[in-house]
Design a protein around this motif. Structure first.
Motif, PDB file in Angstrom:
ATOM      1  N   LYS A 143      51.872  42.870  30.150  1.00  0.00           N
ATOM      2  CA  LYS A 143      51.576  41.474  30.479  1.00  0.00           C
ATOM      3  C   LYS A 143      50.141  41.362  30.983  1.00  0.00           C
ATOM      4  O   LYS A 143      49.692  42.157  31.804  1.00  0.00           O
ATOM      5  N   SER A 144      49.415  40.363  30.493  1.00  0.00           N
ATOM      6  CA  SER A 144      48.046  40.130  30.963  1.00  0.00           C
ATOM      7  C   SER A 144      48.067  39.675  32.412  1.00  0.00           C
ATOM      8  O   SER A 144      48.830  38.771  32.782  1.00  0.00           O
ATOM      9  N   GLU A 145      47.233  40.310  33.208  1.00  0.00           N
ATOM     10  CA  GLU A 145      47.148  39.956  34.619  1.00  0.00           C
ATOM     11  C   GLU A 145      46.256  38.726  34.790  1.00  0.00           C
ATOM     12  O   GLU A 145      45.209  38.625  34.155  1.00  0.00           O
ATOM     13  N   GLU A 146      46.665  37.802  35.624  1.00  0.00           N
ATOM     14  CA  GLU A 146      45.837  36.631  35.894  1.00  0.00           C
ATOM     15  C   GLU A 146      44.666  37.017  36.788  1.00  0.00           C
ATOM     16  O   GLU A 146      44.746  37.943  37.595  1.00  0.00           O
ATOM     17  N   THR A 147      43.569  36.279  36.621  1.00  0.00           N
ATOM     18  CA  THR A 147      42.386  36.531  37.447  1.00  0.00           C
ATOM     19  C   THR A 147      42.155  35.314  38.338  1.00  0.00           C
ATOM     20  O   THR A 147      42.365  34.181  37.933  1.00  0.00           O
ATOM     21  N   GLY A 148      41.722  35.570  39.563  1.00  0.00           N
ATOM     22  CA  GLY A 148      41.443  34.478  40.491  1.00  0.00           C
ATOM     23  C   GLY A 148      42.704  33.888  41.093  1.00  0.00           C
ATOM     24  O   GLY A 148      43.823  34.353  40.853  1.00  0.00           O
ATOM     25  N   ASN A 149      42.524  32.840  41.888  1.00  0.00           N
ATOM     26  CA  ASN A 149      43.658  32.143  42.500  1.00  0.00           C
ATOM     27  C   ASN A 149      43.246  30.723  42.855  1.00  0.00           C
ATOM     28  O   ASN A 149      42.113  30.309  42.614  1.00  0.00           O
ATOM     29  N   ILE A 150      44.153  29.967  43.452  1.00  0.00           N
ATOM     30  CA  ILE A 150      43.940  28.534  43.658  1.00  0.00           C
ATOM     31  C   ILE A 150      42.889  28.223  44.727  1.00  0.00           C
ATOM     32  O   ILE A 150      42.536  27.054  44.909  1.00  0.00           O
ATOM     33  N   LEU A 151      42.376  29.243  45.429  1.00  0.00           N
ATOM     34  CA  LEU A 151      41.274  28.992  46.355  1.00  0.00           C
ATOM     35  C   LEU A 151      40.026  28.525  45.604  1.00  0.00           C
ATOM     36  O   LEU A 151      39.152  27.883  46.174  1.00  0.00           O
ATOM     37  N   ASP A 152      39.936  28.880  44.328  1.00  0.00           N
ATOM     38  CA  ASP A 152      38.824  28.469  43.474  1.00  0.00           C
ATOM     39  C   ASP A 152      39.342  27.400  42.511  1.00  0.00           C
ATOM     40  O   ASP A 152      40.224  27.672  41.701  1.00  0.00           O
ATOM     41  N   GLU A 153      38.803  26.187  42.589  1.00  0.00           N
ATOM     42  CA  GLU A 153      39.318  25.116  41.737  1.00  0.00           C
ATOM     43  C   GLU A 153      39.127  25.427  40.246  1.00  0.00           C
ATOM     44  O   GLU A 153      39.893  24.971  39.410  1.00  0.00           O
ATOM     45  N   GLU A 154      38.112  26.220  39.904  1.00  0.00           N
ATOM     46  CA  GLU A 154      37.891  26.567  38.500  1.00  0.00           C
ATOM     47  C   GLU A 154      38.997  27.466  37.950  1.00  0.00           C
ATOM     48  O   GLU A 154      39.151  27.602  36.737  1.00  0.00           O
ATOM     49  N   TYR A 155      39.767  28.064  38.842  1.00  0.00           N
ATOM     50  CA  TYR A 155      40.901  28.889  38.424  1.00  0.00           C
ATOM     51  C   TYR A 155      41.867  28.082  37.565  1.00  0.00           C
ATOM     52  O   TYR A 155      42.487  28.602  36.638  1.00  0.00           O
ATOM     53  N   LYS A 156      41.979  26.783  37.863  1.00  0.00           N
ATOM     54  CA  LYS A 156      42.889  25.929  37.102  1.00  0.00           C
ATOM     55  C   LYS A 156      42.489  25.818  35.636  1.00  0.00           C
ATOM     56  O   LYS A 156      43.297  25.425  34.801  1.00  0.00           O
TER      57      LYS A 156
END
Length: 626
Positions: A143-156
């Motif tokens: 499974k591809s791992e997600e990068t970043g999290n919701i602390l960064d709005e660009e993550y969306k």
């Protein structure tokens, strides 16, 4: 020799390039034509934006293109494979294969399988390496791992920026249209290449802003100040060629002088280009004034800003676009003292992952918009198609005028590009945006009394801004994304045009995987081929939102007799995405400005007042179902 036989001989040159050694071919065994190459060391990240890298790549693709026959080409290609930088080799041989007559029908394997480390996070590849080592006798899917999290709005927006097909499209566009293309050497002119550079990137920015509005973010703030602090970004990519990570950009860094170019030069180039726009002409290398007129101005500026070989005066106007990419990729280590890898902005197959790509290209697009403002708005006569009336337009889907989007599972094969020490398949599973099938149903009345041939142009633009206010038509046009353009013969009287979204002129029809190409799929003995250039079909529409985001669907019919270009066609090879990629070996098949009628300033405050009777605006909704 058949095309399939040629394909079988070429494919091994694209495999396991991340595992090549640094051994050099002995000088006495090297073909004399290849001597003087290999300046860029192996294990270094190649950038087609960097002047020195591109100079060597150009030298190589011109040598490969000039081989006297296919056997000679193979000899040179095999030696180059064992000699030059890995990324530079793929770029150069791809350009040569696309344009050699004896390679027509040959398919270049997808860049995402040649260098999967540019498309899949380091965490995912590390997981795949461990799984393959622990289970060498099995096919592996991680499974591809997600990068970043919701602390960064660009993550969306990661689903958009990290989309495999979108990143591959950007890479393929730049091999179909190399900046250093020399028509006399390559025996072919790339028609309206500078304007295509402008329009394709403008459309990517429009799409990005549509996505931002879809998820509740404001439209992006263009890069505008060469000293401004930039947002941070971490790509989570590791280059297996170099063994180093693609660099992260800490928050608050700004552009710094490089050994090849300094910030002051960038400022000076921008001012000179803007001055030329305001004067209405640019100055070529002989001092001649070249007018920036409505027919050729965008094309001239595109070559100037990139800057490409066709630039009228590269010494004076510089290379604003290309050096901008390099500067932003080097912002963390401008003088190279830490010997860090550059960031993703250095590479066409990775740069759209970075949010600054869109802000920088909006900055570039604003320069083009300055030029467009110097042109008069379209008159009613320029927009009109006398006697033709668009009566009604419906988007046919499960629910009329409502199209649903969702996330779809997909897999990317890794083992052709990475040596896992196993012959079994190793794949990364990931999700991408997709949408339900839909079609356009366009009712048209032809009141001329005879048969008329029309160019049907379809655009989509958000209805509201980030605050829920109706967008002014002149703001809306900057967000209008082209969905399709096609020719249709109108009989006298009433006509109903039914057109499937899968026939879009902006999307690539089919991407063949490495394994499919090995099995002979996509390889055509008649010489037709796919260039893999085109926006991915699954990304044709913006995401929309859970409520159902409101968009305006614009349909305008223009007189094809006036739009037609002598000698142009939309039936040739590499023609399925001609709106963004043109048609290989042919003129661009539309005489009007790219983006017409949304390429110029709109003075009307009511979109209905802007559109003539041969055009229509329909409210549609796009609903994201998760």
């Amino acid at each position: 020799m058949t095309v399939k036989e040629k394909q079988a001989r070429l494919l091994p040159l694209f495999e396991k390039l991340t595992a090549l050694t640094h051994e050099r071919i002995p000088e006495d065994q090297l073909d004399p034509r290849l001597k003087g190459l290999a300046h860029l060391p192996r294990g270094t990240l190649f950038s087609c934006f960097h002047e020195e890298h591109l100079e060597e790549a150009t030298h190589l693709y011109e040598i490969l293109f000039g081989a006297k026959d296919f056997e000679d080409f193979m000899i040179l290609a095999k030696q180059a494979h064992d000699l030059v930088n890995e990324g530079l080799f793929v770029y150069a041989i791809s350009v040569a294969i696309l344009h050699r007559e004896d390679c027509h029908g040959v398919v270049i394997p997808p860049i995402e399988e040649i260098f999967p480390d540019r498309f899949v996070s380091a965490e995912t590849i590390n997981h795949a390496v461990k799984e393959a080592a622990n289970h060498p006798d099995k096919d592996i899917v991680v499974k591809s791992e997600e990068t970043g999290n919701i602390l960064d709005e660009e993550y969306k927006l990661a689903y958009f920026r990290e989309d495999v097909g979108a990143n591959a499209h950007h890479w393929h566009w730049h091999i179909v249209y190399p900046a250093t293309w020399k028509p006399l050497v390559m025996k072919q002119t790339k028609d309206r290449k500078g304007e295509l550079f402008y329009y394709m990137h403008q459309q990517m920015c429009a799409r990005y802003d549509c996505e931002r509005l879809s998820i509740g973010l404001q439209r992006m703030i263009p890069f505008h100040n060469f000293e401004e602090p930039l947002e941070g970004y971490a790509p989570h990519l590791t280059s297996l060629v170099s063994g180093l990570n693609y660099a992260s950009r800490p928050e608050g860094f700004s552009l710094r002088d490089l050994k090849d170019v300094d910030v002051q030069e960038m400022i000076r180039w921008r001012e000179r280009i803007l001055e030329g726009i305001h004067l209405g002409y640019v100055i070529d290398s002989t001092g001649t004034h070249i007018p920036l007129d409505k027919d050729h101005g965008a094309d001239i500026l595109g070559a100037l800003i990139e800057s490409s070989y066709e630039s009228k005066n590269a010494g004076f106007y510089g290379s604003l676009h290309n050096w901008g990419h390099v500067m932003m990729a080097r912002v963390h280590d401008p003088d190279g003292r830490f010997q860090e890898n550059p960031g993703v902005m250095s590479d066409t197959s990775t740069s759209i992952r970075d949010p600054i790509f869109y802000r920088y290209h909006r900055f570039v697009d604003n320069i083009f918009q300055d030029f467009k403002l110097s042109l008069n708005p379209y008159t009613k006569e320029e927009l009109d198609f006398p006697g033709i009336e668009v009566v009604n337009v419906t988007v046919t889907a499960k629910v009329p005028n409502l199209v649903t989007t969702y996330l779809k599972e997909a897999e990317l094969e890794l083992h052709h590009g990475i040596d896992f020490g196993t012959t079994h398949s190793v794949k990364a599973a990931y999700k991408h945006l997709d949408h339900e099938p839909f079609a356009y149903n366009i009712s048209v009345e032809n009141k001329t009394g005879g048969v008329k041939t029309a160019t049907v142009r379809i655009f989509l633009a958000p209805k509201h801004d980030e605050l829920g206010n109706l967008l002014e038509p002149d703001d809306q046009r900057r967000l209008a994304i082209e969905l399709d353009k096609f020719v249709y013969e109108l009989a006298a009287g009433k006509n109903v045009i039914a057109h499937d979204h899968r026939d879009s002129s902006v999307t690539v029809s089919k991407i063949y995987t490495f394994s499919q190409i090995q099995a002979g799929e996509g390889v055509h003995e008649d010489g037709s081929e796919s260039c893999s250039c085109g926006w991915p079909e699954h990304m044709l529409l913006p995401r929309g939102n859970f409520k159902g985001m409101e968009f305006h669907l614009f349909v305008i019919l223009t007189d094809h007799d006036q739009d037609a270009v002598e000698g142009a066609t939309t039936k040739g090879s590499c023609a399925d995405a001609f709106s963004y990629c043109g048609v290989k070996d042919h003129k661009y098949p539309d005489s009007k400005a790219m983006g017409f009628p949304f390429d110029r300033h709109i003075v009307n405050h009511d979109i209905h007042g802007f559109l003539p009777s041969n055009a229509s605006v329909t409210e549609v909704k796009i609903k994201f179902t998760g």
